[in-house]
Design a protein around this motif. Structure first.
Motif, PDB file in Angstrom:
ATOM      1  N   ILE A 114     -47.794  -5.665  10.476  1.00 43.23           N
ATOM      2  CA  ILE A 114     -46.511  -5.042  11.397  1.00 43.23           C
ATOM      3  C   ILE A 114     -45.742  -6.088  12.011  1.00 43.23           C
ATOM      4  CG2 ILE A 114     -45.710  -3.403  13.075  1.00 43.23           C
ATOM      5  CD1 ILE A 114     -48.069  -1.578  12.501  1.00 43.23           C
ATOM      6  N   ARG A 115     -44.409  -5.891  11.998  1.00 38.11           N
ATOM      7  CA  ARG A 115     -43.647  -6.981  12.504  1.00 38.11           C
ATOM      8  C   ARG A 115     -42.396  -5.954  13.171  1.00 38.11           C
ATOM      9  NH1 ARG A 115     -47.295  -9.637  11.754  1.00 38.11           N
ATOM     10  NH2 ARG A 115     -47.464 -11.870  11.026  1.00 38.11           N
ATOM     11  N   THR A 116     -41.845  -6.417  14.585  1.00 34.76           N
ATOM     12  CA  THR A 116     -41.082  -5.758  15.399  1.00 34.76           C
ATOM     13  C   THR A 116     -39.863  -6.849  15.507  1.00 34.76           C
ATOM     14  OG1 THR A 116     -42.470  -4.313  16.313  1.00 34.76           O
ATOM     15  CG2 THR A 116     -40.360  -4.558  17.472  1.00 34.76           C
ATOM     16  N   ALA A 117     -38.684  -6.542  15.017  1.00 36.79           N
ATOM     17  CA  ALA A 117     -37.433  -7.217  15.218  1.00 36.79           C
ATOM     18  C   ALA A 117     -36.503  -6.665  16.135  1.00 36.79           C
ATOM     19  CB  ALA A 117     -36.727  -7.520  13.612  1.00 36.79           C
ATOM     20  N   LEU A 118     -36.496  -7.246  17.405  1.00 39.61           N
ATOM     21  CA  LEU A 118     -35.916  -6.479  18.584  1.00 39.61           C
ATOM     22  C   LEU A 118     -34.226  -6.900  18.567  1.00 39.61           C
ATOM     23  CD1 LEU A 118     -38.378  -6.794  21.365  1.00 39.61           C
ATOM     24  CD2 LEU A 118     -37.678  -4.688  19.877  1.00 39.61           C
ATOM     25  N   ASN A 119     -33.466  -5.917  18.540  1.00 41.65           N
ATOM     26  CA  ASN A 119     -31.866  -6.356  18.802  1.00 41.65           C
ATOM     27  C   ASN A 119     -31.518  -7.137  17.653  1.00 41.65           C
ATOM     28  OD1 ASN A 119     -31.964  -4.667  21.245  1.00 41.65           O
ATOM     29  ND2 ASN A 119     -32.894  -6.557  22.380  1.00 41.65           N
ATOM     30  N   VAL A 120     -31.592  -6.916  16.448  1.00 43.89           N
ATOM     31  CA  VAL A 120     -31.194  -7.611  15.201  1.00 43.89           C
ATOM     32  C   VAL A 120     -29.846  -7.622  15.072  1.00 43.89           C
ATOM     33  CG1 VAL A 120     -31.472  -8.056  12.888  1.00 43.89           C
ATOM     34  CG2 VAL A 120     -33.421  -7.398  14.125  1.00 43.89           C
ATOM     35  N   ALA A 121     -29.280  -6.338  15.226  1.00 45.24           N
ATOM     36  CA  ALA A 121     -27.825  -6.283  14.934  1.00 45.24           C
ATOM     37  C   ALA A 121     -27.225  -5.796  16.431  1.00 45.24           C
ATOM     38  CB  ALA A 121     -27.445  -4.990  14.033  1.00 45.24           C
ATOM     39  N   PRO A 122     -26.156  -6.583  16.951  1.00 45.02           N
ATOM     40  CA  PRO A 122     -25.712  -6.240  18.279  1.00 45.02           C
ATOM     41  C   PRO A 122     -25.031  -4.840  18.196  1.00 45.02           C
ATOM     42  CG  PRO A 122     -24.492  -7.957  16.740  1.00 45.02           C
ATOM     43  CD  PRO A 122     -25.467  -7.645  16.150  1.00 45.02           C
ATOM     44  N   LYS A 123     -24.569  -4.478  19.186  1.00 43.53           N
ATOM     45  CA  LYS A 123     -24.126  -3.271  19.415  1.00 43.53           C
ATOM     46  C   LYS A 123     -22.593  -3.031  18.575  1.00 43.53           C
ATOM     47  CE  LYS A 123     -21.617  -3.810  24.096  1.00 43.53           C
ATOM     48  NZ  LYS A 123     -21.940  -3.336  25.339  1.00 43.53           N
ATOM     49  N   ASN A 124     -21.816  -3.987  18.384  1.00 44.54           N
ATOM     50  CA  ASN A 124     -20.657  -4.021  17.777  1.00 44.54           C
ATOM     51  C   ASN A 124     -20.785  -4.326  16.088  1.00 44.54           C
ATOM     52  OD1 ASN A 124     -21.281  -6.755  17.748  1.00 44.54           O
ATOM     53  ND2 ASN A 124     -19.476  -7.467  18.371  1.00 44.54           N
ATOM     54  N   TRP A 125     -22.068  -3.980  15.759  1.00 42.80           N
ATOM     55  CA  TRP A 125     -22.269  -4.273  14.225  1.00 42.80           C
ATOM     56  C   TRP A 125     -21.378  -3.290  13.402  1.00 42.80           C
ATOM     57  CZ3 TRP A 125     -23.843   0.064  11.263  1.00 42.80           C
ATOM     58  CH2 TRP A 125     -24.294   1.109  12.167  1.00 42.80           C
ATOM     59  N   GLN A 126     -20.935  -3.648  12.166  1.00 46.19           N
ATOM     60  CA  GLN A 126     -20.185  -2.940  11.220  1.00 46.19           C
ATOM     61  C   GLN A 126     -20.850  -2.807   9.955  1.00 46.19           C
ATOM     62  OE1 GLN A 126     -16.986  -1.813  12.225  1.00 46.19           O
ATOM     63  NE2 GLN A 126     -17.555  -2.448  14.295  1.00 46.19           N
ATOM     64  N   PHE A 127     -20.491  -1.610   9.161  1.00 50.70           N
ATOM     65  CA  PHE A 127     -21.263  -1.285   8.151  1.00 50.70           C
ATOM     66  C   PHE A 127     -20.825  -2.441   7.081  1.00 50.70           C
ATOM     67  CE2 PHE A 127     -21.095   2.957   9.740  1.00 50.70           C
ATOM     68  CZ  PHE A 127     -22.541   3.327   9.558  1.00 50.70           C
ATOM     69  N   GLY A 128     -21.829  -2.815   6.157  1.00 52.68           N
ATOM     70  CA  GLY A 128     -21.527  -3.907   5.346  1.00 52.68           C
ATOM     71  C   GLY A 128     -21.945  -5.325   5.659  1.00 52.68           C
ATOM     72  N   GLN A 129     -22.522  -5.489   7.112  1.00 48.30           N
ATOM     73  CA  GLN A 129     -22.873  -6.710   7.602  1.00 48.30           C
ATOM     74  C   GLN A 129     -24.298  -7.029   7.248  1.00 48.30           C
ATOM     75  OE1 GLN A 129     -21.356  -6.260  11.685  1.00 48.30           O
ATOM     76  NE2 GLN A 129     -20.017  -7.999  11.318  1.00 48.30           N
ATOM     77  N   SER A 130     -24.818  -8.511   7.399  1.00 50.86           N
ATOM     78  CA  SER A 130     -26.101  -8.720   7.431  1.00 50.86           C
ATOM     79  C   SER A 130     -26.419  -9.335   8.606  1.00 50.86           C
ATOM     80  CB  SER A 130     -26.245  -9.611   5.995  1.00 50.86           C
ATOM     81  OG  SER A 130     -26.055  -8.573   4.958  1.00 50.86           O
ATOM     82  N   PHE A 131     -27.795  -9.066   8.971  1.00 49.27           N
ATOM     83  CA  PHE A 131     -28.248 -10.005  10.035  1.00 49.27           C
ATOM     84  C   PHE A 131     -29.559 -10.232   9.837  1.00 49.27           C
ATOM     85  CE2 PHE A 131     -25.438  -6.524  11.346  1.00 49.27           C
ATOM     86  CZ  PHE A 131     -24.509  -7.001  12.275  1.00 49.27           C
ATOM     87  N   LYS A 132     -29.895 -11.594  10.346  1.00 56.33           N
ATOM     88  CA  LYS A 132     -31.522 -12.274   9.893  1.00 56.33           C
ATOM     89  C   LYS A 132     -32.048 -12.202  11.399  1.00 56.33           C
ATOM     90  CE  LYS A 132     -31.512 -15.445   6.688  1.00 56.33           C
ATOM     91  NZ  LYS A 132     -31.829 -16.556   6.028  1.00 56.33           N
ATOM     92  N   SER A 133     -33.250 -11.960  11.352  1.00 53.25           N
ATOM     93  CA  SER A 133     -34.088 -11.863  12.589  1.00 53.25           C
ATOM     94  C   SER A 133     -34.727 -13.201  12.556  1.00 53.25           C
ATOM     95  CB  SER A 133     -34.949 -10.691  12.431  1.00 53.25           C
ATOM     96  OG  SER A 133     -36.136 -11.025  11.275  1.00 53.25           O
ATOM     97  N   ASN A 134     -35.594 -13.305  13.864  1.00 54.59           N
ATOM     98  CA  ASN A 134     -36.170 -14.557  14.181  1.00 54.59           C
ATOM     99  C   ASN A 134     -37.525 -14.062  13.819  1.00 54.59           C
ATOM    100  OD1 ASN A 134     -36.610 -12.815  16.122  1.00 54.59           O
ATOM    101  ND2 ASN A 134     -36.141 -14.325  17.846  1.00 54.59           N
ATOM    102  N   VAL A 135     -37.952 -13.232  13.192  1.00 54.72           N
ATOM    103  CA  VAL A 135     -39.505 -12.691  13.025  1.00 54.72           C
ATOM    104  C   VAL A 135     -39.811 -12.989  11.347  1.00 54.72           C
ATOM    105  CG1 VAL A 135     -39.604 -11.151  14.887  1.00 54.72           C
ATOM    106  CG2 VAL A 135     -38.937 -10.281  12.816  1.00 54.72           C
ATOM    107  N   GLN A 136     -41.092 -13.065  10.987  1.00 55.56           N
ATOM    108  CA  GLN A 136     -41.403 -13.207   9.663  1.00 55.56           C
ATOM    109  C   GLN A 136     -42.859 -12.828   9.559  1.00 55.56           C
ATOM    110  OE1 GLN A 136     -41.097 -12.604   6.546  1.00 55.56           O
ATOM    111  NE2 GLN A 136     -39.345 -14.116   6.444  1.00 55.56           N
ATOM    112  N   PHE A 137     -43.265 -12.527   8.374  1.00 56.03           N
ATOM    113  CA  PHE A 137     -44.852 -12.243   8.196  1.00 56.03           C
ATOM    114  C   PHE A 137     -45.219 -13.207   7.977  1.00 56.03           C
ATOM    115  CE2 PHE A 137     -43.048  -7.875   7.560  1.00 56.03           C
ATOM    116  CZ  PHE A 137     -44.058  -6.997   8.197  1.00 56.03           C
TER     117      PHE A 137
END
Length: 255
Positions: free
Chosen positions: A232-255
């Motif tokens: 299990i991995r948890t990625a907190l606040n990956v997308a900021p509150k002003n995110w829009q549909f169609g956007q991509s976000f890369k987290s700082n977590v990985q398995f």
């Protein structure tokens, strides 16, 4: 070359591979492989797992479409397999000592108009890998067309963090999860908006796309993932509150 020598070489080769890559499944299994997508693998982009550009999603040309027996209704998306051509059966077509680790990115549909041993390679219950052409040519000659292979499930090595692409519309978030390391396959996903302290279970829509039916606009988004091996991995606040549909976000977590 004697058959005994070939078998001995194969055993030594397997031993080398075993030390190079940590295996998820120690058992080597039999299947066949073909190829598609052209010499530049451009025809492999997209597919039944929902990945778009396989380069930006972290997979590149080392990919394959899996037959029904392996695809498991999309649960196999993102998983990695080590493959080499079975030189004990077709030494004239195999590239000696060459193996490749591919990612499952697509589905190879059955063709019931053709027999399973003559064109219907992906018909159930056959395990089959329809590899990108460059991946196939790493282990076998182009002219072979189809070759017997040995394969096993292995861990995935990814560069950078897990990627989340948010599509859909209001009250319907369709999240594509890609560039997943470790087991590669995701079995469960949870989402949480910043206005809530409760994790909401997402459901698999298709392939590597997971859905939520909540209104999460205007909130930063966090995700929790469970891999097929239980990690299990948890990625907190990956997308900021002003995110829009169609956007991509890369987290700082990985398995």
């Amino acid at each position: 070359m004697s058959r005994l020598f070939c078998l001995t070489s194969l055993i030594l080769l397997l031993g080398i591979f075993s030390t190079e890559l940590g295996s998820v499944s120690a058992a080597w299994l039999k299947a066949h492989a073909t190829f598609y997508g052209g010499s530049d693998a451009s025809g492999t982009m997209g597919g039944a797992c929902g990945y778009g550009n396989l380069y930006t999603d972290g997979y590149g040309i080392k990919s394959a479409a899996l037959s029904t027996a392996l695809f498991n209704d999309g649960k196999a998306c993102g998983g990695c397999y080590q493959i080499f051509c079975d030189a004990t059966k077709v030494p004239q077509w195999c590239l000696k000592g060459k193996s490749i680790t591919i990612t499952a990115t697509n589905f190879c549909p059955p063709n019931y108009n053709l027999p399973s041993d003559n064109g219907g390679w992906c018909n159930p219950p056959r395990p089959h890998f329809d590899m990108s052409q460059p991946a196939f040519e790493t282990i076998a000659k182009y002219r072979a067309g189809i070759v017997p292979i040995l394969y096993r499930k292995v861990g995935c090595r990814r560069s950078g963090g897990i990627r989340f692409t948010i599509n859909g519309r209001n009250y319907f978030e369709l999240v594509l999860i890609s560039n997943v390391g470790g087991a590669g396959e995701i079995s469960k996903v949870w989402i949480r908006g910043s206005k809530s302290n409760k994790w909401e279970v997402m459901s698999r829509n298709w392939g590597a796309n997971w859905q939520s039916l909540s209104y999460l606009n205007g909130q930063s988004l966090s995700f929790r993932l469970q891999a097929s091996n239980g990690g299990i991995r948890t990625a907190l606040n990956v997308a900021p509150k002003n995110w829009q549909f169609g956007q991509s976000f890369k987290s700082n977590v990985q398995f």
